[in-house]
Design a protein around this motif. Structure first.
Motif, PDB file in Angstrom:
ATOM      1  N   ILE A   6      24.305 -22.537   3.054  1.00 52.97           N
ATOM      2  CA  ILE A   6      25.558 -23.659   2.623  1.00 52.97           C
ATOM      3  C   ILE A   6      26.561 -23.361   3.314  1.00 52.97           C
ATOM      4  O   ILE A   6      26.909 -22.876   4.583  1.00 52.97           O
ATOM      5  CB  ILE A   6      25.817 -23.944   1.436  1.00 52.97           C
ATOM      6  CG1 ILE A   6      26.896 -22.014   0.645  1.00 52.97           C
ATOM      7  CG2 ILE A   6      25.163 -23.673   0.089  1.00 52.97           C
ATOM      8  CD1 ILE A   6      27.881 -22.032  -0.746  1.00 52.97           C
ATOM      9  N   ASP A   7      27.804 -24.530   3.326  1.00 53.33           N
ATOM     10  CA  ASP A   7      29.121 -24.788   3.857  1.00 53.33           C
ATOM     11  C   ASP A   7      29.904 -22.872   3.560  1.00 53.33           C
ATOM     12  O   ASP A   7      29.871 -22.199   2.520  1.00 53.33           O
ATOM     13  CB  ASP A   7      30.197 -24.827   3.899  1.00 53.33           C
ATOM     14  CG  ASP A   7      31.316 -25.586   4.587  1.00 53.33           C
ATOM     15  OD1 ASP A   7      31.950 -24.454   4.893  1.00 53.33           O
ATOM     16  OD2 ASP A   7      31.493 -26.348   5.016  1.00 53.33           O
ATOM     17  N   VAL A   8      29.995 -21.952   4.784  1.00 54.49           N
ATOM     18  CA  VAL A   8      30.802 -21.044   4.990  1.00 54.49           C
ATOM     19  C   VAL A   8      31.909 -21.011   4.226  1.00 54.49           C
ATOM     20  O   VAL A   8      31.675 -19.877   3.306  1.00 54.49           O
ATOM     21  CB  VAL A   8      30.819 -19.618   5.869  1.00 54.49           C
ATOM     22  CG1 VAL A   8      32.276 -21.194   6.508  1.00 54.49           C
ATOM     23  CG2 VAL A   8      30.865 -18.561   6.333  1.00 54.49           C
ATOM     24  N   ASN A   9      32.555 -21.637   3.853  1.00 53.57           N
ATOM     25  CA  ASN A   9      34.022 -21.936   3.477  1.00 53.57           C
ATOM     26  C   ASN A   9      33.660 -21.706   1.522  1.00 53.57           C
ATOM     27  O   ASN A   9      34.695 -21.689   1.254  1.00 53.57           O
ATOM     28  CB  ASN A   9      34.663 -23.537   4.130  1.00 53.57           C
ATOM     29  CG  ASN A   9      35.043 -22.761   5.386  1.00 53.57           C
ATOM     30  OD1 ASN A   9      35.602 -22.152   6.143  1.00 53.57           O
ATOM     31  ND2 ASN A   9      35.632 -23.773   5.983  1.00 53.57           N
ATOM     32  N   LYS A  10      32.709 -23.064   1.325  1.00 54.21           N
ATOM     33  CA  LYS A  10      32.403 -22.797   0.074  1.00 54.21           C
ATOM     34  C   LYS A  10      32.182 -21.243  -0.411  1.00 54.21           C
ATOM     35  O   LYS A  10      32.002 -20.818  -1.693  1.00 54.21           O
ATOM     36  CB  LYS A  10      31.130 -23.927  -0.053  1.00 54.21           C
ATOM     37  CG  LYS A  10      31.734 -25.039  -0.105  1.00 54.21           C
ATOM     38  CD  LYS A  10      30.630 -26.116  -0.331  1.00 54.21           C
ATOM     39  CE  LYS A  10      31.273 -27.263  -0.004  1.00 54.21           C
ATOM     40  NZ  LYS A  10      30.426 -27.586  -0.395  1.00 54.21           N
ATOM     41  N   ARG A  11      31.081 -20.743   0.702  1.00 55.27           N
ATOM     42  CA  ARG A  11      31.032 -19.172  -0.224  1.00 55.27           C
ATOM     43  C   ARG A  11      32.638 -18.492  -0.265  1.00 55.27           C
ATOM     44  O   ARG A  11      32.151 -17.285  -1.035  1.00 55.27           O
ATOM     45  CB  ARG A  11      29.822 -18.154   1.076  1.00 55.27           C
ATOM     46  CG  ARG A  11      28.550 -18.877   0.930  1.00 55.27           C
ATOM     47  CD  ARG A  11      28.055 -18.347   0.110  1.00 55.27           C
ATOM     48  NE  ARG A  11      26.280 -18.868   0.754  1.00 55.27           N
ATOM     49  CZ  ARG A  11      25.390 -18.819  -0.529  1.00 55.27           C
ATOM     50  NH1 ARG A  11      25.514 -18.855  -1.328  1.00 55.27           N
ATOM     51  NH2 ARG A  11      24.066 -19.427  -0.430  1.00 55.27           N
ATOM     52  N   HIS A  99      31.936 -25.554  -6.398  1.00 55.81           N
ATOM     53  CA  HIS A  99      31.875 -25.081  -4.755  1.00 55.81           C
ATOM     54  C   HIS A  99      30.664 -26.942  -4.638  1.00 55.81           C
ATOM     55  O   HIS A  99      30.810 -26.771  -3.765  1.00 55.81           O
ATOM     56  CB  HIS A  99      30.611 -23.816  -5.363  1.00 55.81           C
ATOM     57  CG  HIS A  99      29.570 -24.476  -6.001  1.00 55.81           C
ATOM     58  ND1 HIS A  99      28.822 -25.338  -6.664  1.00 55.81           N
ATOM     59  CD2 HIS A  99      30.279 -23.725  -6.858  1.00 55.81           C
ATOM     60  CE1 HIS A  99      28.100 -25.261  -7.227  1.00 55.81           C
ATOM     61  NE2 HIS A  99      29.007 -23.496  -8.502  1.00 55.81           N
ATOM     62  N   SER A 153      19.086 -25.970   3.509  1.00 53.63           N
ATOM     63  CA  SER A 153      19.917 -25.620   3.652  1.00 53.63           C
ATOM     64  C   SER A 153      20.189 -26.742   2.075  1.00 53.63           C
ATOM     65  O   SER A 153      19.951 -27.922   2.059  1.00 53.63           O
ATOM     66  CB  SER A 153      21.020 -26.229   4.788  1.00 53.63           C
ATOM     67  OG  SER A 153      20.643 -27.494   5.720  1.00 53.63           O
ATOM     68  N   LEU A 155      24.091 -28.898   2.152  1.00 55.08           N
ATOM     69  CA  LEU A 155      25.312 -28.957   2.904  1.00 55.08           C
ATOM     70  C   LEU A 155      26.050 -30.557   3.201  1.00 55.08           C
ATOM     71  O   LEU A 155      24.898 -31.917   2.280  1.00 55.08           O
ATOM     72  CB  LEU A 155      25.525 -29.071   4.424  1.00 55.08           C
ATOM     73  CG  LEU A 155      24.191 -27.427   4.795  1.00 55.08           C
ATOM     74  CD1 LEU A 155      23.825 -27.698   6.944  1.00 55.08           C
ATOM     75  CD2 LEU A 155      25.798 -26.495   5.400  1.00 55.08           C
ATOM     76  N   GLU A 156      27.404 -30.628   2.926  1.00 57.79           N
ATOM     77  CA  GLU A 156      27.655 -31.682   2.526  1.00 57.79           C
ATOM     78  C   GLU A 156      27.880 -32.481   3.692  1.00 57.79           C
ATOM     79  O   GLU A 156      28.917 -32.038   5.215  1.00 57.79           O
ATOM     80  CB  GLU A 156      29.429 -31.707   2.086  1.00 57.79           C
ATOM     81  CG  GLU A 156      29.649 -32.597   1.460  1.00 57.79           C
ATOM     82  CD  GLU A 156      30.904 -32.299   0.651  1.00 57.79           C
ATOM     83  OE1 GLU A 156      31.981 -33.374   0.415  1.00 57.79           O
ATOM     84  OE2 GLU A 156      31.786 -31.787  -0.010  1.00 57.79           O
ATOM     85  N   GLN A 157      27.879 -33.940   4.072  1.00 63.50           N
ATOM     86  CA  GLN A 157      28.433 -34.339   4.925  1.00 63.50           C
ATOM     87  C   GLN A 157      28.536 -35.589   4.822  1.00 63.50           C
ATOM     88  O   GLN A 157      27.924 -36.357   3.951  1.00 63.50           O
ATOM     89  CB  GLN A 157      27.339 -33.917   6.313  1.00 63.50           C
ATOM     90  CG  GLN A 157      26.690 -33.354   6.653  1.00 63.50           C
ATOM     91  CD  GLN A 157      25.240 -33.346   7.623  1.00 63.50           C
ATOM     92  OE1 GLN A 157      24.755 -34.270   7.799  1.00 63.50           O
ATOM     93  NE2 GLN A 157      24.229 -32.366   7.963  1.00 63.50           N
TER      94      GLN A 157
END
Length: 239
Positions: A6-11, A99, A153, A155-157
């Motif tokens: 997932i997006d590292v910033n969300k982690r 998240h 994965s 992911l948000e795009q």
């Protein structure tokens, strides 16, 4: 089950929130006089004092107990809280708003369409198991062909959530070859393209994949979605 990206910033955001909540709980236990931690310390002091020499004061025994608790309990506590989050709390609405990782757990029905298959649209019974850190997608078709995911994965795009995963296709009594799905998540439905390659004949197949989550009271399989062009489609419906 395997890890999924997932997006590292969300982690990072989730880890910061978990640590913050744990610190607040610890502060509450330290500040409040009548709380489970103080009662636990009193019981530990009473039991620990039995094994100390008689000339050791109660203050010294309490200090030793606090040193032991401050050394081991933080790691045990935050580990236990993170395990609770990994299996349960991440699916709760307040954390989902944080998240935005969809909960894909459940059983799905997949319907596939492809130029190579013509008017034949085979169905696959799928099951997705998901925690905060791990995920697994398993499927079995009417011809007993099975699929097992090996990486994924979410992911948000451009404001859309995409669920992508690679998998192995095991034909009943036949060959084994890889595949890949890339799906746009829309509530209980997912739609996107799929790709598969049969190793023996080196035949590549591609199409459009469409997933619809199956409700417990509904097992309806939706028709083909518009916008797939000449490519195929796979549909999941949650039970």
């Amino acid at each position: 089950m395997h890890d999924y990206a997932i997006d590292v910033n969300k982690r990072r955001a989730v880890n910061a929130v978990i640590i913050g909540i744990y610190i607040l709980l610890v502060l509450w236990m330290v500040i409040c006089q009548d709380n489970p931690m103080n009662r636990l310390l009193d019981q530990a002091q009473e039991g620990f004092s039995r094994y100390l020499p008689e000339n050791v004061s109660a203050d010294v025994s309490m200090m030793l107990i606090k040193v032991i608790f401050s050394t081991f309990l933080p790691g045990i506590g935050i580990g236990a809280f993170y395990a609770l989050y990994d299996h349960l709390l991440w699916k709760c609405r307040p954390f989902l708003l944080l998240h935005k990782i969809p909960n894909l757990n459940g059983k799905w029905t997949a319907t596939i369409s492809s130029p190579l298959k013509g008017d034949h649209h085979p169905e696959i019974q799928m099951e997705i198991k998901q925690t905060w850190n791990k995920l697994q997608v398993n499927g079995i078709s009417q011809s007993l062909t099975t699929t097992v995911s090996e990486s994924a994965s979410i992911l948000e795009q451009h404001g859309q959530i995409f669920f992508s995963y690679s998998y192995w296709i095991h034909q009943f009594g036949g060959q084994c070859y890889p595949g890949f799905n890339s799906l746009k998540v829309n509530g209980n439905r997912m739609i996107g393209q799929y790709f598969s390659a049969k190793n023996v004949v080196e035949e590549f197949e591609n199409g459009c994949t469409y997933l619809q989550k199956r409700e417990k009271t509904r097992r309806q399989v939706l028709g083909l979605a518009k916008g797939c062009g000449s490519k195929g489609m796979i549909e999941f419906t949650r039970q």
